[in-house]
Design an enzyme around this catalytic site. Structure first.
Site, PDB file in Angstrom:
ATOM      1  N   HIS A 147      80.856 140.474  47.776  1.00 54.59           N
ATOM      2  CA  HIS A 147      80.301 141.124  46.579  1.00 54.59           C
ATOM      3  C   HIS A 147      79.799 142.552  46.854  1.00 54.59           C
ATOM      4  O   HIS A 147      78.700 142.939  46.433  1.00 54.59           O
ATOM      5  CB  HIS A 147      79.190 140.268  45.984  1.00 54.59           C
ATOM      6  CG  HIS A 147      79.631 138.898  45.524  1.00 54.59           C
ATOM      7  ND1 HIS A 147      80.919 138.611  45.151  1.00 54.59           N
ATOM      8  CD2 HIS A 147      78.937 137.720  45.386  1.00 54.59           C
ATOM      9  CE1 HIS A 147      81.009 137.329  44.795  1.00 54.59           C
ATOM     10  NE2 HIS A 147      79.827 136.773  44.936  1.00 54.59           N
ATOM     11  N   HIS A 203      78.443 137.841  37.294  1.00 60.91           N
ATOM     12  CA  HIS A 203      78.206 136.589  38.012  1.00 60.91           C
ATOM     13  C   HIS A 203      77.201 135.692  37.279  1.00 60.91           C
ATOM     14  O   HIS A 203      76.308 135.113  37.897  1.00 60.91           O
ATOM     15  CB  HIS A 203      77.723 136.923  39.429  1.00 60.91           C
ATOM     16  CG  HIS A 203      77.993 135.878  40.446  1.00 60.91           C
ATOM     17  ND1 HIS A 203      77.240 134.740  40.567  1.00 60.91           N
ATOM     18  CD2 HIS A 203      78.938 135.782  41.410  1.00 60.91           C
ATOM     19  CE1 HIS A 203      77.694 134.008  41.571  1.00 60.91           C
ATOM     20  NE2 HIS A 203      78.735 134.613  42.098  1.00 60.91           N
ATOM     21  N   GLU A 243      84.197 134.453  37.190  1.00 56.23           N
ATOM     22  CA  GLU A 243      84.230 135.829  37.669  1.00 56.23           C
ATOM     23  C   GLU A 243      85.634 136.392  37.444  1.00 56.23           C
ATOM     24  O   GLU A 243      86.499 136.311  38.320  1.00 56.23           O
ATOM     25  CB  GLU A 243      83.837 135.861  39.151  1.00 56.23           C
ATOM     26  CG  GLU A 243      82.473 135.235  39.409  1.00 56.23           C
ATOM     27  CD  GLU A 243      82.273 134.802  40.864  1.00 56.23           C
ATOM     28  OE1 GLU A 243      82.425 135.636  41.767  1.00 56.23           O
ATOM     29  OE2 GLU A 243      81.970 133.619  41.088  1.00 56.23           O
TER      30      GLU A 243
HETATM   31  C1  FUC Z   1      80.345 133.224  44.450  1.00 60.75           C
HETATM   32  C2  FUC Z   1      81.076 132.599  45.560  1.00 60.75           C
HETATM   33  C3  FUC Z   1      80.392 132.425  46.785  1.00 60.75           C
HETATM   34  C4  FUC Z   1      78.937 132.599  46.824  1.00 60.75           C
HETATM   35  C5  FUC Z   1      78.311 133.257  45.670  1.00 60.75           C
HETATM   36  C6  FUC Z   1      76.886 133.152  45.411  1.00 60.75           C
HETATM   37  O1  FUC Z   1      81.073 134.118  43.739  1.00 60.75           O
HETATM   38  O2  FUC Z   1      82.415 132.929  45.709  1.00 60.75           O
HETATM   39  O3  FUC Z   1      80.877 131.440  47.611  1.00 60.75           O
HETATM   40  O4  FUC Z   1      78.274 131.593  47.355  1.00 60.75           O
HETATM   41  O5  FUC Z   1      79.101 133.734  44.720  1.00 60.75           O
END
Ligand code: FUC
Length: 340
Positions: free
Chosen positions: A96, A170, A304
């Site tokens: 990220h 997210h 996502e």
């Molecule tokens: C997500 C995942 C990960 C992670 C996270 C908080 O997008 O792909 O594995 O643990 O975010």
């Protein structure tokens, strides 16, 4: 760069009473309040009770993530003959965007209103070399809400050097409202034939698997719980659940349709992105204080929508490269409705 480092909270409200609440810090969505089939408004995303908890949040609750969402193998990539080194903040990978990602930046925020919608433009100028990525990149993310209960995230960006860019949000959705139950009974249709196989370090192996005959086949719809509990190799490597990139067929009007039959809430997602990482909060720890209760595994599901960081190391994955001079123009529309 945004000189104003003060955290601000915005609430978008439409004529139906639906609200979307977010901060200029990390463009973090903290609450989305929508009605159930009886007209009761409740929150359908995970968010902290104490906003200070967003400061060091390794779960990226509600955040705008980037420059490249997802894992970049070896925290490095090659582009036009040059090797770029990034922060390894997830084992050997860059997750990220690295240790200081776009989720930890205070964005410049400019509210607007037009005939059909209310919204906020959120802007940030990434500096060349920031977090190891090339290019000075000007990003504008627009959050807007209309009276059809459509919440739209639009991403626009331009770069002065060719660079990887894969932005997404997210948010963890839980349609039961106010965290009444886990997501096991959420029924999902996903417009995808293929997903990226993971190795035991959570990185794509480079293979795309067909969903046919697996718990990754959501084309005709299935409850999430069936896959969370199926003990298949792919769900086990992802800590017993989904944490995989699905490539969209773009054959259906909506790429994602998720229903919770008890509350009657339905979330549909429509996007021009090539795929989605579906993450079912497999690694969410117990005991975090959320606005409506305490965290636990499987309390939310993230969609996502994005290009694939695996494209930096493998053929056959949707490209995450933005060329210098090209305009990055992506959008994802989240629509909330109810069914009896
Ligand atoms: C997500 C995942 C990960 C992670 C996270 C908080 O997008 O792909 O594995 O643990 O975010």
């Amino acid at each position: 760069m945004n000189k104003d480092q003060v955290w601000k909270l915005f609430t978008l409200t439409n004529d139906n009473g639906m609200t979307v609440e977010f901060m200029n810090y990390g463009c973090i969505i903290t609450k989305i309040q929508v009605p159930n089939k009886y007209g009761n408004f409740e929150n359908v995303v995970l968010g902290f009770e104490d906003y200070q908890d967003y400061r060091a949040d390794s779960f990226y609750l509600g955040a705008l993530i980037g420059r490249v969402a997802g894992r970049i193998k070896g925290a490095s990539f090659q582009l036009n003959g040059k090797t770029y080194t990034l922060d390894a903040n997830d084992g050997d990978s860059c997750l990220h965007g690295g240790s200081i990602g776009l989720n930890q930046i205070v964005w410049e925020a400019n509210p607007f209103q037009d005939n059909n919608r209310v919204g906020v433009h959120l802007c940030y100028q990434c500096v060349d070399g920031e977090a190891g990525f090339p290019g000075s990149v000007r990003i504008q993310v627009t959050y807007s809400l209309d009276n059809a209960n459509q919440f739209t995230i639009q991403y626009k960006a331009e770069t002065d050097q060719t660079t990887p860019l894969a932005l997404t949000n997210h948010s963890y959705f839980n349609l039961s409202g106010d965290l009444k139950k886990t997501i096991h009974n959420h029924h999902l249709v996903l417009d995808s034939n293929r997903f990226a196989e993971l190795d035991d370090t959570m990185l794509p192996t480079g293979m795309l698997q067909h969903v046919e005959g697996t718990s990754f086949d959501f084309r005709k719809g299935r409850e999430l719980g069936q896959g969370l509990n199926d003990r298949s190799w792919q769900n086990q490597v992802a800590n017993n659940g989904y944490d995989h990139y699905f490539i969209f067929n773009h054959k259906l009007v909506h790429q994602v349709v998720m229903k919770d039959f008890d509350s009657g809430r339905v979330l549909t997602i429509k996007t021009n992105e090539p795929g989605v990482v579906m993450y079912t909060s497999n690694t969410l720890t117990d005991g975090l204080r959320f606005a409506e209760g305490i965290s636990r595994q499987y309390l939310g599901v993230c969609f996502e929508t994005q290009a694939s960081p695996a494209s930096l190391h493998h053929e056959g994955f949707p490209s995450a490269i933005l060329q210098a001079g090209e305009t990055y123009d992506k959008q994802t529309i989240f629509t909330f409705s109810v069914e009896e």
